[in-house]
Design a protein around this motif. Structure first.
Motif: not given
Length: 250
Positions: A176-193
């Motif tokens: 399975i190949c997801p695109g962008p997903v609203a997870t804490d992993m994505m949120e952590n990456a976002v907050k690091a910007t």
């Protein structure tokens, strides 16, 4: 409810994000679920929150350590379905990616799934089971600033195809190949910007559908791939990405 009744499922990385949503859906379909997380506290909390005490157990293991990955396989025992969902994503350019970062990313995103698949293969063969690997649209596209992550996820796709050929007809293997997903992993990456709000808008702009996915939407695809509904599918690379890999508007 009876679609997966009696099936034993190990879902790695199931204390959060896509893995947790997948464990929850497997339980709803009647399966017996083995929850996995890095810490015992996270595993126990997830078991308490998901309920179904008669059909849920859990084990803690750091998949960056091969000894712990092998121990997880031993503790899981005989299973029908293996979902290799655990992963890490940290955005780093290649110039900022040292060997330790590369090794850790590959170990968790690729090697752990390989080791678990190999260790659990006897019962998967006996039970004519299924391996579902979770890759990413980054395994199909080149995302600048995420070269190590893209490499690890591209390798997961190659591993899946090879397993499908090697293990047929006894074991099905799908990816399975997801695109962008609203997870804490994505949120952590976002907050690091430097500008999190701009980063959130940018992630939402990548899919043609104009939003990021919910973890439950990816879980539906994982459970489908593992279920009798997909009994004639193996080697399939299923993109659930909102159109990120379909092409570009020009």
């Amino acid at each position: 409810m009876a679609l997966l009744s009696g099936k034993r499922v190990l879902v790695t990385g199931s204390t959060r994000g896509i893995g947790r949503a997948t464990a929850e859906l497997f339980l709803a379909k009647g399966a017996e679920v083995i929850v996995h997380g890095r810490s015992r506290g996270d595993v126990d909390r997830t078991i308490d929150e998901l309920g179904h005490r008669d059909r849920i157990t859990g084990h803690a293991a750091d998949l960056a350590r091969r000894g712990e990955t092998k121990r997880l396989a031993e503790e899981a025992g005989a299973i029908d379905i293996l979902v290799n969902c655990a992963g890490i994503y940290i955005e780093k350019s290649i110039i900022n990616s040292d060997e330790a970062f590369f090794d850790r990313t590959i170990e968790i995103n690729l090697t752990a799934g390989f080791l678990l698949s190999r260790s659990l293969l006897p019962s998967l063969r006996q039970r004519r089971g299924v391996i579902v690997n979770v890759s990413s649209d980054a395994g199909l596209l080149g995302y600048g600033g995420s070269s190590v992550y893209a490499a690890s996820k591209g390798a997961v796709i190659g591993l899946t195809k090879a397993l499908a050929v090697e293990l047929a007809p006894d074991v099905r293997a799908l990816c399975i190949c997801p695109g962008p997903v609203a997870t804490d992993m994505m949120e952590n990456a976002v907050k690091a910007t430097s500008d999190p709000e701009a980063a959130r808008r940018q992630w939402a702009s990548f899919p043609l559908l104009g939003r990021v996915a919910r973890p439950s939407e990816i879980a539906e695809a994982i459970v489908f791939a593992a279920s009798p509904a997909a009994s004639f599918a193996t080697g399939s690379i299923i993109t659930i990405d909102g159109g990120t890999t379909a092409g570009k508007r020009v």
